[in-house]
Design an enzyme around this catalytic site. Structure first.
Site, short mmCIF file in Angstrom:
data_model
loop_
_atom_site.label_atom_id
_atom_site.label_comp_id
_atom_site.label_asym_id
_atom_site.label_seq_id
_atom_site.Cartn_x
_atom_site.Cartn_y
_atom_site.Cartn_z
N GLY A 12 17.55 -24.98 -53.74
CA GLY A 12 18.83 -25.67 -53.72
C GLY A 12 19.80 -25.28 -54.83
N ASN A 14 22.18 -23.15 -54.52
CA ASN A 14 23.51 -23.11 -53.89
C ASN A 14 24.05 -24.53 -53.69
OD1 ASN A 14 24.50 -20.31 -53.18
ND2 ASN A 14 22.37 -20.19 -52.52
N ARG A 66 9.43 -27.76 -30.29
CA ARG A 66 10.65 -27.27 -30.94
C ARG A 66 11.88 -27.98 -30.38
NH1 ARG A 66 10.74 -24.74 -35.86
NH2 ARG A 66 12.87 -24.06 -36.13
N LEU A 94 19.21 -22.05 -35.87
CA LEU A 94 19.87 -23.21 -35.27
C LEU A 94 19.82 -23.13 -33.75
CD1 LEU A 94 23.14 -23.88 -37.30
CD2 LEU A 94 20.81 -24.61 -37.75
N ASN A 108 27.47 -20.36 -43.40
CA ASN A 108 26.19 -19.92 -43.96
C ASN A 108 26.47 -18.96 -45.11
OD1 ASN A 108 23.28 -19.45 -43.96
ND2 ASN A 108 23.74 -17.44 -43.06
N HIS A 110 24.85 -15.69 -46.90
CA HIS A 110 23.83 -14.65 -46.69
C HIS A 110 23.85 -13.69 -47.89
CE1 HIS A 110 21.12 -12.04 -44.51
NE2 HIS A 110 21.85 -11.03 -44.95
N GLY A 149 24.92 -15.93 -32.57
CA GLY A 149 24.09 -14.81 -33.02
C GLY A 149 23.48 -15.07 -34.40
C1 GRF Z 1 19.75 -17.75 -51.29
O1 GRF Z 1 19.51 -16.43 -51.69
C2 GRF Z 1 20.47 -17.74 -49.98
O2 GRF Z 1 21.42 -16.75 -49.85
C3 GRF Z 1 19.33 -17.49 -49.06
O3 GRF Z 1 18.28 -18.28 -49.56
C4 GRF Z 1 18.46 -18.47 -50.94
C5 GRF Z 1 18.54 -19.95 -51.19
O4 GRF Z 1 18.51 -20.30 -52.52
N1 GRF Z 1 19.69 -17.66 -47.70
P1 GRF Z 1 18.73 -21.79 -52.96
O5 GRF Z 1 17.78 -22.68 -52.17
O6 GRF Z 1 20.17 -22.16 -52.74
O7 GRF Z 1 18.36 -21.80 -54.42
#
Ligand code: GRF
Length: 208
Positions: A12, A14, A66, A94, A108, A110, A149
């Site tokens: 977490g 981010n 699922r 998703l 998202n 990436h 996608g």
């Molecule tokens: C990040 O590198 C994000 O881009 C990827 O998973 C990681 C998540 O990190 N999809 P966090 O849980 O936000 O620390």
């Protein structure tokens, strides 16, 4: 006020970057109303609790199929009436029903410069392993809208990060998070919260 639901699976960081940016006034006109994880042990859930944000777990392990998990996830999101769903390290594909219900309202992050090192199978450290093994000199991160996608929706923001000679996938992952992900994810949310992002012919237009 943009009502945000953040979906997480892991540490977490981010999510933390979004929380900190709201506290610092770098994201305006937005609040996080819920943090939802597919993983009961995700530290992201603790981060949410520490900040008094409602959080919950919807785990596929708790459902017989699922389809039932997908329905429960959609129901949980609907409960919060989010204007924006942020996938911040959410390791769940998703279901189409969710993508359709929230067209243009899911983003998202990436950890590469899309269209490099993205799509099916490119998640977590695998992305950085692939970048190092290809020998690229620059990588980065991308915030994009989610469509049906994998990593294929309209790109909102990208930021480049240099690769250094002694990088390991772990070192590179950390640099991409610090220099790119934690910067552009809050920026993208602020732009959306202030109505500066539109999608025209499958591409985003950012108002100045
Ligand atoms: C990040 O590198 C994000 O881009 C990827 O998973 C990681 C998540 O990190 N999809 P966090 O849980 O936000 O620390």
């Amino acid at each position: 006020m943009l009502n945000i639901a953040v979906c997480v699976s892991g540490g977490g960081t981010n999510l933390q970057a979004i929380i900190d940016a709201i506290d610092a006034g770098k994201i305006t006109n937005a609040k996080i109303s819920a943090v939802i994880s597919n993983n009961r042990d995700a530290y992201a859930l603790t981060r949410a609790k520490n900040h008094g944000i409602e959080s919950c777990c919807v785990s596929p392990k708790d459902f017989a199929s699922r389809d039932k998990f997908n329905a429960a996830l959609l129901e949980k999101l609907n409960y919060y009436h989010p204007d924006l769903i942020v996938l911040a390290g959410f390791l769940v594909v998703l279901p189409e029903s969710l993508v359709n219900a929230y067209q243009g309202k899911i983003i998202n992050i990436h950890p590469s410069l899309i269209p490099s090192f993205c799509g099916k199978g490119y998640y977590g450290l695998k992305v950085h392993e692939a970048a190092l093994s290809r020998g690229v000199k620059v990588t980065g991160a991308t915030v994009h809208f989610v469509d049906e996608g994998t990593d294929s929706g309209p790109i909102i923001l990208q930021k480049a990060v240099c690769i250094e000679p002694d990088d390991t996938p772990e070192i590179l992952q950390r640099r991409v998070m610090e220099q790119a992900e934690w910067v552009i994810l809050p920026q993208a949310i602020d732009l959306i919260a202030n109505n500066k992002v539109s999608i025209v012919d499958g591409r985003t237009v950012i108002a100045q």
